[in-house]
Design an enzyme around this catalytic site. Structure first.
Site, mmCIF file in Angstrom:
data_model
loop_
_atom_site.group_PDB
_atom_site.id
_atom_site.type_symbol
_atom_site.label_atom_id
_atom_site.label_comp_id
_atom_site.label_asym_id
_atom_site.label_seq_id
_atom_site.Cartn_x
_atom_site.Cartn_y
_atom_site.Cartn_z
ATOM 1 N N TRP A 138 -73.693 46.014 80.375
ATOM 2 C CA TRP A 138 -72.465 45.457 79.812
ATOM 3 C C TRP A 138 -71.318 46.450 79.892
ATOM 4 O O TRP A 138 -70.158 46.089 79.789
ATOM 5 C CB TRP A 138 -72.690 45.025 78.360
ATOM 6 N N HIS A 164 -69.212 60.445 72.520
ATOM 7 C CA HIS A 164 -70.614 60.645 72.146
ATOM 8 C C HIS A 164 -71.530 59.728 72.952
ATOM 9 O O HIS A 164 -72.740 59.867 72.901
ATOM 10 C CB HIS A 164 -70.841 60.473 70.635
ATOM 11 N N HIS A 165 -70.931 58.802 73.699
ATOM 12 C CA HIS A 165 -71.730 57.976 74.607
ATOM 13 C C HIS A 165 -71.911 58.664 75.953
ATOM 14 O O HIS A 165 -72.529 58.114 76.850
ATOM 15 C CB HIS A 165 -71.049 56.627 74.826
ATOM 16 N N SER A 167 -69.637 43.527 50.980
ATOM 17 C CA SER A 167 -68.878 43.885 49.785
ATOM 18 C C SER A 167 -68.419 42.660 49.011
ATOM 19 O O SER A 167 -68.073 42.754 47.845
ATOM 20 C CB SER A 167 -67.649 44.719 50.173
ATOM 21 N N THR A 221 -69.110 56.170 55.897
ATOM 22 C CA THR A 221 -70.159 55.158 55.950
ATOM 23 C C THR A 221 -71.095 55.319 54.758
ATOM 24 O O THR A 221 -71.497 54.336 54.123
ATOM 25 C CB THR A 221 -70.947 55.277 57.265
ATOM 26 N N GLU A 244 -64.938 49.078 69.521
ATOM 27 C CA GLU A 244 -65.531 47.744 69.616
ATOM 28 C C GLU A 244 -66.768 47.627 68.726
ATOM 29 O O GLU A 244 -66.944 46.619 68.042
ATOM 30 C CB GLU A 244 -65.889 47.434 71.080
ATOM 31 N N ASP A 269 -52.638 27.803 55.495
ATOM 32 C CA ASP A 269 -53.319 27.783 56.784
ATOM 33 C C ASP A 269 -53.145 29.156 57.408
ATOM 34 O O ASP A 269 -52.643 30.070 56.746
ATOM 35 C CB ASP A 269 -52.721 26.698 57.711
ATOM 36 N N SER A 274 -57.902 36.120 74.152
ATOM 37 C CA SER A 274 -58.345 35.346 73.001
ATOM 38 C C SER A 274 -58.454 36.227 71.759
ATOM 39 O O SER A 274 -57.931 35.887 70.693
ATOM 40 C CB SER A 274 -59.693 34.695 73.317
ATOM 41 N N SER A 275 -59.109 37.381 71.904
ATOM 42 C CA SER A 275 -59.292 38.253 70.736
ATOM 43 C C SER A 275 -57.964 38.786 70.234
ATOM 44 O O SER A 275 -57.752 38.902 69.027
ATOM 45 C CB SER A 275 -60.163 39.454 71.079
ATOM 46 N N TYR A 283 -67.259 49.069 66.044
ATOM 47 C CA TYR A 283 -66.780 48.952 64.669
ATOM 48 C C TYR A 283 -66.116 47.616 64.415
ATOM 49 O O TYR A 283 -66.094 47.126 63.283
ATOM 50 C CB TYR A 283 -65.898 50.146 64.290
ATOM 51 N N HIS A 303 -77.050 39.248 78.417
ATOM 52 C CA HIS A 303 -77.460 39.159 77.014
ATOM 53 C C HIS A 303 -76.447 39.889 76.134
ATOM 54 O O HIS A 303 -75.952 39.352 75.142
ATOM 55 C CB HIS A 303 -78.854 39.759 76.837
ATOM 56 N N ARG A 342 -84.110 52.775 79.242
ATOM 57 C CA ARG A 342 -83.659 51.404 79.002
ATOM 58 C C ARG A 342 -83.306 50.752 80.331
ATOM 59 O O ARG A 342 -83.198 51.419 81.351
ATOM 60 C CB ARG A 342 -82.448 51.407 78.056
ATOM 61 N N HIS A 358 -66.277 52.296 71.632
ATOM 62 C CA HIS A 358 -66.676 52.704 70.294
ATOM 63 C C HIS A 358 -65.922 51.942 69.204
ATOM 64 O O HIS A 358 -66.562 51.398 68.299
ATOM 65 C CB HIS A 358 -66.639 54.214 70.076
#
Ligand code: HEM
Ligand SMILES: [Cu+2]
Lengths: 549, 296
Positions: free
Chosen positions: A150, A310-311, A276, A336, A263, A114, A177-178, A265, A85, A458, A261
């Site tokens: 994940w 922080h993770h 905006s 933020t 990612e 283009d 790809s990215s 963002y 997921h 979790r 992290h």
């Protein structure tokens, strides 16, 4: 209703018989296309399909969690569902949706003919498809799809069956790809702007994307490196993450979150850009604090590289590390908050109207702020020892992903659908979709805060009975949310086929021309709806608008 | 389609999809091979062949378009930006492995030996382990084969034999590459071609030396991918670098071939520049390796 209704659009007919070639005939068009609008469409449809695929997985999770005990699926399969997921939604849904919007809109927003590298653009899309096909194929393999989350932490992930090398190579393909997509976006923005479209006049969506593209190029290779080491640890005898050989499983977590992290963002900065861009149009006021928005975005991107652990507060780090990562994380709240303040100030005393894109944007500002606050709670290391790996985390990141990233993608969809298709969508159904989504998303995720604070872990298929009530409520919310999204699918298809029958004008939204750009007119709104296959083959004349710094 | 200000936008592209298909086939085949499937290797090779043919086709097209003057300066800038940021992504890829080396040497191996917060780890898990570098870990993984079994003994790779020679080879190849570039700019085709031949030769010599070094490591020194964290980081870093040298040398060979055919002008030679940037990047990575992997 503030949409400008077209009587008839004069210029429209004439612009079709110019010298430009149209698309290739037949289905082959979609495979070999180099046109940014075609490729944008491909990305957006792909993302929508993945959104439903990932959604089905989420509903399997919520069905299993409706009540305690094992009701529907095997625990192993349940874990595959949570893993897949997340991967499908992040890499197949949200990221491609943003790349699709970038492809469609960035050239039109900066007055370019283009994307800068059209052939590579085509390849980025097909690499994405290849990566997701490889990933999905693991669902049918011996041992099932990856089930270690994940984040794919070793040593657990190394127990994956046949799926492991497929999942790893899929990460490589998605990374390629990215990276190609990001390179293309950077080259487009730095090299293809129409004369007069200075950097500080670009629409915020363009700004946030160029910064996101830097993040992508910087961190996707890091993720690729991390999973490569998983591959060699599993198949080629290395011991990067094995203490017996002098390695360290915690090292994987550091590398993963150095990617992970930034990612998150990558998922939120284009979201900010959409907000905006959309809020000023419906508030009929220029964006409050344009330049502070740009600097805040850059600051957030910079900070995202130095807060990753922080993770990992509970994993075992020297005390100095805990403290450093705690304070640096809290600092992110400052830029933020600047953004949230600016959006609010933009709406302040504006001549607001509440069409679907604006409704989604307003609820984004409110609900994202909630997700930011829970983030701040978890940033406090001693508190996070309690929150970590509970449903509180799940609630946090779903608030910043679903009613934030996904709501703004929806908002962007409603905002530009009339431009893309030339037809107005059905506003009543759009608003119904909004209200159903906004209410059910809170029924779905708000109770998860309580569950987490009460200690429900979790990634488990079963739980202690005292958690039942909130889980039931959450599951009910989940099913309402899931099925409400079919309305969006209906609206998209309906609008393509003619929608309400009202033709969209060039400007579509009253105020879009004036407020829909950055420091210029919103260029996409100067074009016909739908725009011709090739736009801005001649660079447009840029009309700067007054905006306050 | 050429726009009025001359930006070239190709109409359709068949190569990119095919390249992707080749890569997909190759990776799916490789994954099946790793899982022990008998047809995996075939798929992998077929995929690789498709990939190579398609990339070659694509680049041939780009080269002929470039030579026929299809691209203007703006397109050239797009290409250069693309290459620059691609190299940046490669820098980040290598950074992961350098970071891994740093972390294990300075943090996790000392922790295993009881430093910092590692006292309990040492006492409870491996009381006999003393922090050291190079190391193959507390379990003494891999090492020389004695009586058909790994002994846990290995020799680290010294810096001043082949690696030093390799450093000289790569550094001088950087010089010859720049010399070739000067030749190109001065319309001195002879110098361009000679410079490129020298660069490519030095590059392949480097690969040859590296192969010899690997052979020695595996057969005589007990140093393999399986010799704990030292072997893992050593081969991962030098291996990915060696792979990049191969790719760079192949790219330069193509550039050499095109120079022979009379391609490139002083004001239009993106392919040469891209290859040269890549080559210098590979060079710099090697200096990092020489210092952090071999000397320190
Ligand atoms: C004010 C801003 C934010 C702060 C201070 C913050 C802080 C945190 C912290 C401390 C955690 C780790 C909690 C734990 O596992 O114990 C976390 C998890 C997470 N955050 Fe945020 N966050 C913020 C914004 C965001 C945004 C904008 C996103 C994404 C769009 C996001 C996505 C996530 C995700 C996906 C996770 C969970 C990852 C996992 O373990 O699977 N966060 N956040
Ligand atoms: Cu984070």
């Amino acid at each position: 209703m503030s949409a400008v209704v077209a009587e008839h659009d004069e210029h429209h007919e004439h612009e079709h018989d110019d010298h430009d070639h149209g698309p290739a005939k037949g289905w082959l068009r979609w495979i070999i296309t180099t046109n940014h609008k075609d490729i944008g469409t491909l990305y957006l449809w792909f993302a929508l399909v993945m959104f439903f695929v990932g959604g089905v997985m989420a509903l399997i999770i919520r069905a299993e969690l409706f009540q305690p005990g094992l009701s529907f699926v095997e625990p192993q399969f349940f874990n595959s569902m949570t893993t897949m997921h997340a991967l499908v939604m992040i890499f197949g849904g949200v990221m491609p949706a943003f790349v699709g919007l970038a492809n469609w809109m960035i050239p039109m927003m900066i007055g370019a003919p283009d994307m800068a590298l059209p052939r590579m653009n085509n390849m980025s899309f097909w690499m994405l498809v290849a990566g997701i096909v490889l990933l999905s194929s693991t669902l049918f393999m011996e041992g099932g799809a990856p089930a270690a989350g994940w984040t794919m932490y070793p040593p657990l992930v190394l127990q994956t069956g046949a799926a492991l090398p497929f999942a790893i190579f899929s990460v490589h393909l998605l990374g390629i790809s990215s990276i190609m997509g990001a390179i293309n976006i950077i080259a487009t923005i730095f090299n293809m702007r129409a004369p007069g479209m200075t950097l500080m006049r670009m629409p915020m969506f363009v700004w946030t994307w160029v910064i996101t593209a830097f993040l992508l190029i910087a961190v996707m290779p890091v993720f690729a490196g991390a999973v490569t080491m998983l591959l060699t640890d599993k198949f080629f005898e290395t011991s990067f993450f094995d203490a017996a050989g002098g390695g360290d499983p915690v090292l994987y977590q550091h590398i993963f979150w150095f990617f992970g992290h930034p990612e998150v963002y990558i998922l939120i900065l284009p979201t900010f850009g959409l907000a905006s861009t959309i809020i000023p149009v419906f508030a009929r006021k220029p964006l409050f604090g344009y330049s502070s928005m740009v600097y805040a975005t850059a600051a957030i991107a910079f900070l995202s590289f130095i807060v990753w652990a922080h993770h990992m507060f509970t994993v075992g780090m020297p005390l100095a590390g805990e403290l450093y990562f705690m304070y640096s994380t809290m600092i992110i709240a400052i830029p933020t908050a600047v953004k949230v303040f600016n959006w609010t100030a933009t709406m302040w005393k504006g001549a607001m109207t509440f069409e679907t894109p604006m409704l989604f944007s307003i609820s984004f500002v409110v609900l994202f702020t909630m997700g930011g606050f829970t983030g701040l709670m978890m940033a406090i290391a001693p508190s996070d020892l309690q929150y970590h790996d509970t449903y509180f985390i799940v609630a946090h990141f779903h608030y910043v992903l679903v009613p934030s990233a996904i709501f703004m993608i929806m908002a962007g969809g409603y905002y530009w659908l009339p431009k893309w298709t030339g037809n107005m969508y059905n506003e009543k159904i759009g608003q119904l979709h909004f209200w159903l989504s906004a209410i059910s998303v809170n029924i779905l995720f708000f109770p998860q805060h309580f569950l987490g604070l009460a200690g429900m872990p979790r990634r488990i298929p079963d739980y202690a009975v005292q958690f039942t009530d909130w889980n039931m409520i959450s599951s009910i919310g989940g099913f309402i949310f899931g099925f409400s999204q079919l309305l969006f699918l209906y609206i998209v298809v309906d609008t393509i086929r003619g929608g309400t029958g009202v033709k969209a004008t060039n400007e579509v939204w009253d105020g879009a021309l004036q407020y829909g750009g950055g420091g210029t007119q919103g260029l996409e709104w100067t074009l016909p709806s739908p725009p011709p296959y090739h736009t801005f083959t001649e660079p447009p004349v840029i009309v700067p608008t007054e905006y306050q710094h | 389609m050429s726009t009025s200000h001359g930006y070239y936008i190709p109409h359709k592209a068949t190569w990119p999809v095919m390249v992707t298909a080749g890569l997909f086939c190759m990776l799916a085949g490789f994954a099946s091979y790793l899982n022990g499937s008998s047809s995996g290797a075939t798929f992998m090779l077929v995929g690789f062949a498709i990939f190579i043919i398609m990339v070659a086709g694509w680049f041939t097209l780009q080269a002929s378009e470039s030579e026929s003057g299809t691209y203007n300066t703006q397109v050239g800038i797009s290409f250069r930006m693309g290459m620059m940021w691609f190299i940046f992504s490669e820098v980040m890829f290598f950074a992961v492995f350098f970071g891994t080396l740093w972390y294990t040497r300075n943090l996790s191996v000392p922790w295993l030996g009881g430093e910092g917060t590692g006292a309990a780890t040492k006492a409870l898990l491996w009381p006999d382990y003393e922090t050291a570098w190079p190391t193959n870990g507390p379990a003494h993984l891999g090492g020389k084969i004695v009586d058909g079994k790994t002994s846990g003994e290995f020799e680290p790779m010294g810096a001043f034999g082949l690696p030093l020679l390799n450093t000289l080879l790569l550094l001088s190849s950087g010089v010859t590459c720049t010399w070739a570039h000067h030749g190109l700019l001065a319309k001195n085709r002879d110098q361009l071609i000679k410079g490129l031949i020298a660069t490519v030769t030095l590059g392949f010599l480097f690969v040859l030396c590296q192969a010899t070094e690997y052979h020695e490591a595996y057969t005589d020194m007990g140093l393999t991918l399986g010799s704990g964290i030292y072997g893992s980081t050593f081969f991962m870093l030098t291996g990915f670098h060696g792979f990049h040298v191969c790719v760079g040398a192949i790219i330069l060979s193509v550039v050499l071939f095109r120079s022979w055919k009379g391609h490139f002008k002083p004001e239009n030679h993106f392919a040469f520049e891209a290859a040269a940037w890549y080559w210098h990047f590979v060079d710099v990575v090697w200096l990092g390796l020489f210092i952090f992997v071999y000397i320190m």
